[in-house]
Design a protein around this motif. Structure first.
Motif, PDB file in Angstrom:
ATOM      1  N   HIS A 135      -9.675  -3.267   0.062  1.00  0.00           N
ATOM      2  CA  HIS A 135      -8.570  -4.041   0.640  1.00  0.00           C
ATOM      3  C   HIS A 135      -7.582  -3.158   1.422  1.00  0.00           C
ATOM      4  O   HIS A 135      -7.125  -3.538   2.502  1.00  0.00           O
ATOM      5  N   GLY A 136      -7.253  -1.992   0.824  1.00  0.00           N
ATOM      6  CA  GLY A 136      -6.265  -1.122   1.481  1.00  0.00           C
ATOM      7  C   GLY A 136      -6.734  -0.676   2.865  1.00  0.00           C
ATOM      8  O   GLY A 136      -5.961  -0.689   3.830  1.00  0.00           O
ATOM      9  N   ASN A 137      -8.026  -0.287   2.966  1.00  0.00           N
ATOM     10  CA  ASN A 137      -8.563   0.147   4.276  1.00  0.00           C
ATOM     11  C   ASN A 137      -8.446  -0.990   5.292  1.00  0.00           C
ATOM     12  O   ASN A 137      -8.075  -0.778   6.446  1.00  0.00           O
ATOM     13  N   ILE A 138      -8.807  -2.175   4.851  1.00  0.00           N
ATOM     14  CA  ILE A 138      -8.827  -3.317   5.786  1.00  0.00           C
ATOM     15  C   ILE A 138      -7.388  -3.653   6.218  1.00  0.00           C
ATOM     16  O   ILE A 138      -7.129  -3.924   7.393  1.00  0.00           O
ATOM     17  N   HIS A 139      -6.457  -3.591   5.256  1.00  0.00           N
ATOM     18  CA  HIS A 139      -5.052  -3.840   5.615  1.00  0.00           C
ATOM     19  C   HIS A 139      -4.623  -2.867   6.729  1.00  0.00           C
ATOM     20  O   HIS A 139      -3.951  -3.237   7.688  1.00  0.00           O
ATOM     21  N   LYS A 140      -5.004  -1.605   6.542  1.00  0.00           N
ATOM     22  CA  LYS A 140      -4.591  -0.567   7.501  1.00  0.00           C
ATOM     23  C   LYS A 140      -5.158  -0.892   8.889  1.00  0.00           C
ATOM     24  O   LYS A 140      -4.452  -0.812   9.898  1.00  0.00           O
ATOM     25  N   MET A 141      -6.419  -1.294   8.927  1.00  0.00           N
ATOM     26  CA  MET A 141      -7.050  -1.594  10.223  1.00  0.00           C
ATOM     27  C   MET A 141      -6.359  -2.779  10.903  1.00  0.00           C
ATOM     28  O   MET A 141      -6.170  -2.798  12.116  1.00  0.00           O
TER      29      MET A 141
END
Ligand SMILES: Cc1ncc(C[n+]2csc(CCOP(=O)(O)OP(=O)(O)O)c2C)c(N)n1
Ligand code: SF4
Length: 479
Positions: A34-40
């Motif tokens: 989730h964190g990676n996707i939020h960042k993107m």
């Protein structure tokens, strides 16, 4: 080579909405996708220059608290309903950028109908679908995307197609519909796939900015906690087990066929609506009682108010009254009640906003005015009052002094004054009179004149009129 690391501007610096723990870090487990996707998502939004018009619809699932982090318009939808909520937002604000962010339990089980129909209608939104093959938040139950033979807490012997069906391939399902413009499945496993995911999210958002239509990006994402494996193994597990069932790649890209067009402007407000509702259009000349200038302090002129106490003390009615009188005076207003399940005696509070500007969110995190009717409410909400803000409290019921020295404190024996008028229940209206007299938000006469807008039983109006006037007189007696 110097590498400059900085957080995207579409994240808050400090996650003030996060109630506990370190407010500079997200709540996700180590290795969670989730964190990676939020960042993107945030990086794409900033690069596309649409931060001020993006509305992020959070799901139910581990990312239910996404609104802690995104400095965007945020809405939290009921389980599975993000595409329906997104539809409403996009239809009312066609110039907004709407992101429906959903897990597989949320999208592929509980919200199957919503996603299929939103896609079929070609709603011009971007859906980011996080497929981690289980229900992460609730402890790793089987989801529609759980693999054949995969053990979960609700399929301890492994998913059996004979019993639970086959894994649902969401991207392929949506690809069976005519309307969608862009559908791609990506994964978060290695640098290459992460880069692909970044590009897909970017493209989906770009297409929305160009007003092209519905996009869905399905991301195969790790849930090391739910799978019970190490984060590094989890990435490998996606490659070995998920990718054969959910093949990566672009299933559809009609972006080039559809010409870009500007986002449509917001539809006009129906003429005559305000007359129909019997209140002046926001921004119209206020009809204020004579001799009642607006407060000079902008925070008191357009305040964020929190009213709190026990259920049964009229806390919600006081908030409704503030909003109703504000509306009658041509202001933009919102009233957001919050109460426990108990009928009487539970806690209750409401957030009220009164403003000359459109109100983006009805939530009040930091208040300009706090009204406390009992000690637990005072203790709970006093820290959220902004420095210089005003605290009104019922000094007949609260026997402790407020702790802060950087706020203005106004003790009003509201219950005692209401008792003197013959009805304890009028304490909320005594407080109403005191608040407006002390802040200048409205004139006491404005409140009295508009009591009928929120008190429906006409026979109660005379008592409430007396109570409002009594509160105003009490403040004047202090001068
Ligand atoms: C209508 C409804 N059913 C069930 C729940 C309980 N519930 C909360 S989160 C969740 C699982 C969400 O899983 P998923 O969408 O896969 O997201 P993840 O936590 O894996 O990111 C469930 C079943 C609920 N809140 N509402
Ligand atoms: S339980 Fe899974 S999906 Fe939820 S935060 Fe942890 S790793 Fe992420």
């Amino acid at each position: 080579m110097k590498v400059k690391l900085e957080k995207s501007k579409a994240f808050y610096d400090v996650y003030e909405r996060k109630p506990t723990g370190d407010k500079t870090v997200v709540h996700y487990c180590p290795g969670c996708g989730h964190g990676n996707i939020h960042k993107m998502i945030t990086e794409a939004i900033v690069d596309l220059g649409v931060q001020d018009r993006t509305i992020f619809v959070s799901p139910v699932g581990c990312s239910v608290f996404a609104y802690y982090y995104f400095d965007l318009g945020n809405i939290q939808a009921a389980h599975g309903r993000a595409p329906a909520v997104g539809t409403g937002v996009k239809r009312v604000h066609p110039d907004s950028i709407v992101i429906s962010y959903q897990g597989d339990g949320d999208l592929a089980a509980i919200g199957t109908a919503e996603i299929v129909h939103a896609a079929n209608r070609g709603e011009k939104m971007t859906v980011i679908f996080v497929n981690n093959a289980i229900y992460g938040m609730t402890g790793g139950q089987m989801a529609p995307t759980t693999l054949e033979g995969q053990r979960t807490t609700t399929s301890p012997y492994g998913r059996s197609p004979a019993n639970e069906g086959y894994p649902v391939r969401v991207a392929e399902l949506i690809n069976a519909l005519q309307a969608p413009v862009y559908i791609e499945r990506t994964a978060l496993t290695d640098a290459k796939s992460i880069n692909k995911t970044r590009q897909a999210i970017r493209k989906a958002l770009q297409y929305q900015v160009e007003n092209k239509g519905f996009s869905l990006v399905e991301v195969l994402s790790a849930c090391p906690t739910g799978w019970g494996i190490h984060p590094v193994q989890a990435r490998q597990w996606i490659k070995e087990n998920m990718e054969p069932v959910f093949p990566l790649g672009c299933l559809r890209d009609r972006g080039a066929e559809i010409p870009a067009s500007p986002l449509e402007p917001r539809p006009f407000v129906a003429e005559g609506l305000h007359e129909l509702l019997d209140h002046p259009a926001p921004g119209a000349e206020e009809e204020r009682a004579a001799g009642a200038p607006r407060p000079a302090d902008p925070f008191l002129g357009s305040p964020r108010v929190k009213v709190a106490g026990f259920g049964g003390q009229g806390v919600l009615l006081l908030g409704l009254g503030l909003a109703s009188v504000g509306m009658k005076l041509g202001r933009h207003v919102s009233w957001l009640p919050s109460y426990g399940p108990e009928m009487r005696g539970g806690t209750a509070n409401c957030s009220v906003r009164i403003s000359d500007e459109f109100i983006g969110a009805p939530i009040v995190n930091q208040s300009d005015i706090l009204v406390a009717f009992n000690r637990p409410s005072l203790e709970k909400f006093e820290p959220d009052l902004r420095p210089g803000g005003m605290l009104f409290y019922d000094s007949s019921l609260i026997d402790v002094s407020p702790q802060r020295s950087d706020i203005v404190t106004v003790a009003v024996p509201a219950t005692k004054l209401a008792d003197e008028l013959g009805n304890t229940k009028a304490a909320n209206m005594v407080m109403f009179g005191a608040i407006v007299e002390r802040t200048g938000l409205f004139a006491v006469a404005d409140v009295v004149r508009n009591l009928g807008s929120f008190i429906k039983l006409k026979k109660l109006i005379p008592l409430n009129e007396q109570a409002v006037e009594r509160g105003g007189a009490y403040i004047r007696s202090l001068a």
